[in-house]
Scaffold this active site. Structure first.
Site, PDB file in Angstrom:
ATOM      1  N   ASP A  81       0.627  -1.197  -0.004  1.00 50.03           N
ATOM      2  CA  ASP A  81       0.097   0.074   0.005  1.00 50.03           C
ATOM      3  C   ASP A  81       0.532   1.209   0.387  1.00 50.03           C
ATOM      4  OD1 ASP A  81       0.581   0.340   3.055  1.00 50.03           O
ATOM      5  OD2 ASP A  81      -0.885  -0.815   3.488  1.00 50.03           O
ATOM      6  N   ARG A 137       0.991   6.595  -0.354  1.00 54.44           N
ATOM      7  CA  ARG A 137      -0.403   5.813   0.467  1.00 54.44           C
ATOM      8  C   ARG A 137      -1.281   5.101   0.055  1.00 54.44           C
ATOM      9  NH1 ARG A 137      -2.969   2.787   3.745  1.00 54.44           N
ATOM     10  NH2 ARG A 137      -1.832   2.007   5.223  1.00 54.44           N
ATOM     11  N   ASP A 181      -5.298  -0.677   3.302  1.00 56.83           N
ATOM     12  CA  ASP A 181      -4.695  -1.545   4.274  1.00 56.83           C
ATOM     13  C   ASP A 181      -4.108  -2.915   4.132  1.00 56.83           C
ATOM     14  OD1 ASP A 181      -2.593  -1.110   6.618  1.00 56.83           O
ATOM     15  OD2 ASP A 181      -4.011  -1.368   7.881  1.00 56.83           O
ATOM     16  N   THR A 182      -2.517  -3.123   3.875  1.00 56.40           N
ATOM     17  CA  THR A 182      -1.855  -3.793   2.714  1.00 56.40           C
ATOM     18  C   THR A 182      -1.663  -4.714   4.311  1.00 56.40           C
ATOM     19  OG1 THR A 182      -0.180  -3.498   2.127  1.00 56.40           O
ATOM     20  CG2 THR A 182      -1.943  -3.176   1.032  1.00 56.40           C
ATOM     21  N   GLU A 215       1.617  -5.804   6.771  1.00 62.40           N
ATOM     22  CA  GLU A 215       2.803  -5.113   6.801  1.00 62.40           C
ATOM     23  C   GLU A 215       3.811  -6.244   6.454  1.00 62.40           C
ATOM     24  OE1 GLU A 215       3.627  -1.916   7.583  1.00 62.40           O
ATOM     25  OE2 GLU A 215       1.821  -1.494   8.401  1.00 62.40           O
ATOM     26  N   ARG A 274       3.172  10.908   4.707  1.00 65.94           N
ATOM     27  CA  ARG A 274       2.889  10.547   2.989  1.00 65.94           C
ATOM     28  C   ARG A 274       2.298  11.237   2.194  1.00 65.94           C
ATOM     29  NH1 ARG A 274       2.667   4.201   5.208  1.00 65.94           N
ATOM     30  NH2 ARG A 274       1.005   5.349   6.491  1.00 65.94           N
TER      31      ARG A 274
END
Length: 199
Positions: free
Chosen positions: A52, A63, A68-69, A71, A115
């Protein structure tokens, strides 16, 4: 004598007009002078940081808003399940645009880590949505962005959940310790990484 004063005035006005036109032209041709000035447009990607997050050639990080991918690059933490798959998916998506993506903004421009928050496009496909549809991201709808975009992303996540894709299905096998996946793909740099994952 009166004629030379008139010529001097006309010459001065002409020089001022030329200077103003040159300044306006320079503003349009030169890149933005501050990071906050990045606008909707096409930008070359230096590398995929993770599923992401992208690093642009200009040095700014982007971002994906609303997606939300898992980690993969968090310090002192192992990669989360489907994190490497999400990174490979994003790398393949960016590669389809020859390393260039179109950024569009909907909501706050930056997050707390400085970001840019954006939707990322290649052609008519939105990466934020495609990651959710593939089951490689979770919806983050608590952030301020438009209700139509939230609804669109929510439908993509529901489609993945109903089909039990990715994070909504069984966990993948753990990677072998002696074969770490390549989770940084470069586009305008030297490395491309493993990009053979179908979309």
């Amino acid at each position: 004598h009166r004629f030379s004063n008139r010529r001097r005035q006309l010459l001065t006005v002409a020089l001022v007009l030329v200077a103003v036109l040159l300044l306006r032209l320079a503003d349009q041709l030169l890149p933005p002078s501050t990071p906050d000035a990045i606008q909707t447009g096409i930008y070359p990607v230096e590398r995929v940081v993770d599923g992401d997050t992208l690093l642009l050639v200009c040095g700014e990080r982007v971002r994906l808003i609303g997606s939300d991918t898992p980690e993969t690059v968090k310090p002192d933490h192992p990669a989360e399940p489907f994190g490497h798959e999400a990174t490979a998916f994003t790398a393949q998506f960016v590669a389809e645009g020859n390393g260039d993506v179109r950024l569009e903004f909907d909501g706050p421009r930056k997050d707390q880590y400085d970001r840019f928050l954006a939707t990322v496009w290649v052609g008519d496909r939105m990466l934020n949505e495609e990651l959710l549809r593939a089951g490689l991201a979770r919806l983050r709808s608590e952030f301020r962005f438009s209700p139509p975009l939230k609804a669109r992303l929510r439908r993509a996540e529901e489609e993945a959940r109903n089909a039990q894709r990715g994070i909504h299905g069984p966990l993948p096998p753990l990677p072998r310790a002696d074969e770490p996946p390549d989770n940084h793909a470069s586009f305008h740099g030297a490395r491309i990484g493993r990009l053979n994952m179908p979309l």
